[in-house]
Write a protein that holds these residues in place. Structure first.
Motif, PDB file in Angstrom:
ATOM      1  N   VAL A   4       0.693  -1.321  -0.133  1.00  0.00           N
ATOM      2  CA  VAL A   4       0.082  -0.204   0.053  1.00  0.00           C
ATOM      3  C   VAL A   4       1.084   1.353  -0.138  1.00  0.00           C
ATOM      4  N   LYS A   5       1.970   1.171   0.601  1.00  0.00           N
ATOM      5  CA  LYS A   5       2.745   2.455   0.922  1.00  0.00           C
ATOM      6  C   LYS A   5       3.560   2.516  -0.484  1.00  0.00           C
ATOM      7  N   ILE A   6       3.942   1.592  -1.217  1.00  0.00           N
ATOM      8  CA  ILE A   6       4.478   1.659  -2.640  1.00  0.00           C
ATOM      9  C   ILE A   6       3.574   2.397  -3.472  1.00  0.00           C
ATOM     10  N   LYS A   7       2.465   1.615  -3.455  1.00  0.00           N
ATOM     11  CA  LYS A   7       1.314   2.315  -4.255  1.00  0.00           C
ATOM     12  C   LYS A   7       1.012   3.685  -4.104  1.00  0.00           C
ATOM     13  N   GLN A   8       0.937   4.215  -2.933  1.00  0.00           N
ATOM     14  CA  GLN A   8       0.917   5.437  -2.578  1.00  0.00           C
ATOM     15  C   GLN A   8       1.984   6.551  -2.944  1.00  0.00           C
ATOM     16  N   ASP A   9       3.121   6.084  -2.847  1.00  0.00           N
ATOM     17  CA  ASP A   9       4.321   6.765  -3.368  1.00  0.00           C
ATOM     18  C   ASP A   9       4.371   6.895  -4.977  1.00  0.00           C
ATOM     19  N   LYS A  10       3.937   5.911  -5.551  1.00  0.00           N
ATOM     20  CA  LYS A  10       3.692   5.869  -6.995  1.00  0.00           C
ATOM     21  C   LYS A  10       2.735   6.735  -7.288  1.00  0.00           C
ATOM     22  N   LYS A  11       1.588   6.650  -6.768  1.00  0.00           N
ATOM     23  CA  LYS A  11       0.422   7.799  -7.198  1.00  0.00           C
ATOM     24  C   LYS A  11       0.910   9.206  -6.822  1.00  0.00           C
ATOM     25  N   GLN A  12       1.579   9.393  -5.827  1.00  0.00           N
ATOM     26  CA  GLN A  12       2.043  10.811  -5.410  1.00  0.00           C
ATOM     27  C   GLN A  12       3.063  11.266  -6.456  1.00  0.00           C
ATOM     28  N   ALA A  13       3.889  10.448  -6.804  1.00  0.00           N
ATOM     29  CA  ALA A  13       4.948  10.681  -7.743  1.00  0.00           C
ATOM     30  C   ALA A  13       4.345  10.993  -9.134  1.00  0.00           C
ATOM     31  N   ASN A  14       3.149  10.535  -9.595  1.00  0.00           N
ATOM     32  CA  ASN A  14       2.638  10.609 -10.866  1.00  0.00           C
ATOM     33  C   ASN A  14       1.587  11.876 -10.822  1.00  0.00           C
TER      34      ASN A  14
END
Length: 63
Positions: free
Chosen positions: A50-60
């Motif tokens: 979940v943390k990795i998905k949130q980081d990817k979402k924030q980066a995009n």
């Protein structure tokens, strides 16, 4: 500090430690505690994804 604000390397370390303790408990015949550690390790894997998905979402996201 909430669980979602902890660094990812702490999650990886917890997954490794919990997996080791689960394996150790299974080998000594304490299956109940082994199952508990296994479930905790799997929940920590879920939190890490979940943390990795949130980081990817924030980066995009555009700024």
């Amino acid at each position: 500090m909430s669980i979602m604000n902890m660094p990812k390397y702490i999650d990886v370390a917890l997954i490794i430690f919990l997996s080791y303790f689960a394996f150790d408990r299974f080998t000594t015949g304490q299956t109940g505690i082994g199952i508990m550690f296994s479930v905790l390790a799997l929940l920590n894997v879920f939190v890490l994804t979940v943390k990795i998905k949130q980081d990817k979402k924030q980066a995009n996201e555009p700024k």
